[in-house]
Design a protein around this motif. Sequence first.
Motif, PDB file in Angstrom:
ATOM      1  N   VAL A 110       0.806  -1.217   0.000  1.00 30.33           N
ATOM      2  CA  VAL A 110       0.000   0.000   0.000  1.00 30.33           C
ATOM      3  C   VAL A 110       0.847   1.279   0.000  1.00 30.33           C
ATOM      4  O   VAL A 110       0.514   2.216  -0.718  1.00 30.33           O
ATOM      5  N   ARG A 112       3.445   1.946  -1.535  1.00 24.41           N
ATOM      6  CA  ARG A 112       3.819   2.256  -2.912  1.00 24.41           C
ATOM      7  C   ARG A 112       2.621   2.823  -3.671  1.00 24.41           C
ATOM      8  O   ARG A 112       2.755   3.750  -4.473  1.00 24.41           O
ATOM      9  N   TYR A 113       1.425   2.243  -3.393  1.00 22.10           N
ATOM     10  CA  TYR A 113       0.229   2.782  -4.026  1.00 22.10           C
ATOM     11  C   TYR A 113      -0.011   4.227  -3.598  1.00 22.10           C
ATOM     12  O   TYR A 113      -0.372   5.084  -4.401  1.00 22.10           O
ATOM     13  N   ASN A 116       2.291   6.645  -5.120  1.00 17.01           N
ATOM     14  CA  ASN A 116       1.577   6.933  -6.336  1.00 17.01           C
ATOM     15  C   ASN A 116       2.452   7.563  -7.403  1.00 17.01           C
ATOM     16  O   ASN A 116       2.339   8.741  -7.718  1.00 17.01           O
ATOM     17  N   VAL A 123      -6.734   6.869  -5.467  1.00 14.52           N
ATOM     18  CA  VAL A 123      -5.885   5.676  -5.437  1.00 14.52           C
ATOM     19  C   VAL A 123      -6.627   4.484  -6.046  1.00 14.52           C
ATOM     20  O   VAL A 123      -6.023   3.622  -6.686  1.00 14.52           O
ATOM     21  N   VAL A 127      -5.045   2.090  -8.781  1.00 19.13           N
ATOM     22  CA  VAL A 127      -4.824   0.656  -8.601  1.00 19.13           C
ATOM     23  C   VAL A 127      -5.555  -0.129  -9.677  1.00 19.13           C
ATOM     24  O   VAL A 127      -5.002  -1.024 -10.315  1.00 19.13           O
ATOM     25  N   PHE A 131      -1.979  -0.212 -11.727  1.00 21.42           N
ATOM     26  CA  PHE A 131      -1.225  -1.274 -11.058  1.00 21.42           C
ATOM     27  C   PHE A 131      -1.815  -2.640 -11.342  1.00 21.42           C
ATOM     28  O   PHE A 131      -1.107  -3.627 -11.478  1.00 21.42           O
TER      29      PHE A 131
END
Lengths: 168, 141
Positions: A110, A112-113, A116, A123, A127, A131
Motif C-alpha cells: 500500500v 507504494r500505491y 503513487n 488511489v 490501482v 497497477f
Amino acid sequence: MAISVVAIVVTRNLFSVIVLSGAYSFLMATVLVALDAVDVAMTEAAVGAGVSTVLLLGALHLCKSEEAKPVHKPWLPLAVSVSTGALLIYGAWGLPDFGDPDAPIHQNVVPRYMENEVDVPNVVTAVLASFRGYDTLGETTVVFTAGAGVIALLRRRKKGPEKTREKA
Amino acid sequence: MKNDLVLRVLGRLMIPAILLFALYVQFHGDFGPGGGFQAGVIAAAGIIFYALIHGVAATRRLVPDGVVETMVASGVLIYAGVGLAGLLLGGHYLDYSVLSHDPVHGQHRGIFWVEVGVATTVCGVMLKIFYMFASRGNSED
C-alpha cells in the motif's frame, strides 16, 4: 437491513422480493459510504438497486410471480449457512481493527500505491487501471463475455421464433 | 407509461442530469470517486430510465441494437488496444508510461483510455441485456 433480508426470505411474492432487494442494495450502499468505499457504493447503488432491479422485473414478467413451495425442508442448508456465518464472524474477530494503520495489509504494497508514481489522486482508480491493469482487462472481458452469452442465449432465431417462445 | 405527465417531466429533468453525471464520473474518476465501470452503469441506467418511460421500441430507435453491440465489443478492443499501443511504443503490455514523453503523463493517458474502454463495454452490455429481456417480454403479451 436485517429486516429487509428477513422479509426477502419470508416473502413468497417475487415482486416484493425484488423491490426489497433493491431497498437492501440502497442500504448496503449507505453502509459502504460509511466505510469510506464510495466507488463501491456508487456501483452498488447503480447496479444493485437500479439496473438489476429493472432486469429482475423484466425476468419476472416472463415467469410466475409467486415462489413455488420448497420441496425439501430447508434445515440442512440453513444449518450450513448459519455455521459458515458463525465461522466467518469468529474469524473476523482475529482481524485488525477497521482503519488500523499498523494492520499488515497497510505495510506491504500500500505505501507504494499511496506514494503513487502514477500521480492520480484517486488511489482506487490508480490501482484498478494501472497497477492492476491486467485484472481490470480480465474483468472487462468477463463483462463482455456475459453480454455475449446473453446475446447467444436470448437472441431470437430468425427461422423458428415459435420454438424459442415455447422454451420460455 | 408514456402518458404519465409526472414521469415524463421527471424524465425530461433527470435523464440529462444522469447522463451528465455519468460523464462527470467518467472523466473526474482520476480525482474523485468513480471510474469507467460506474460511469458505464450510470449511463446505462439513464437510458433504461428513458426506456421505462417511453417504451423499449422508442429507445431502440434512439440507441439502435447495432450501436449497442458495437459498444460491447469496442470497449474491450479499446482496452486491449491501449495495451498493444504500449507494446508498440517499446514498453510492456499495458505499460502506460511509454504512451507519452513524460511517464506520469503517459500513465494519465493510459488510464483515461482504459476507463473509456471499460465504460463503453459496461454500458453496452447493460443495455444489451436490458433490450434482450424487455423485448422478450413484449413478444409474450
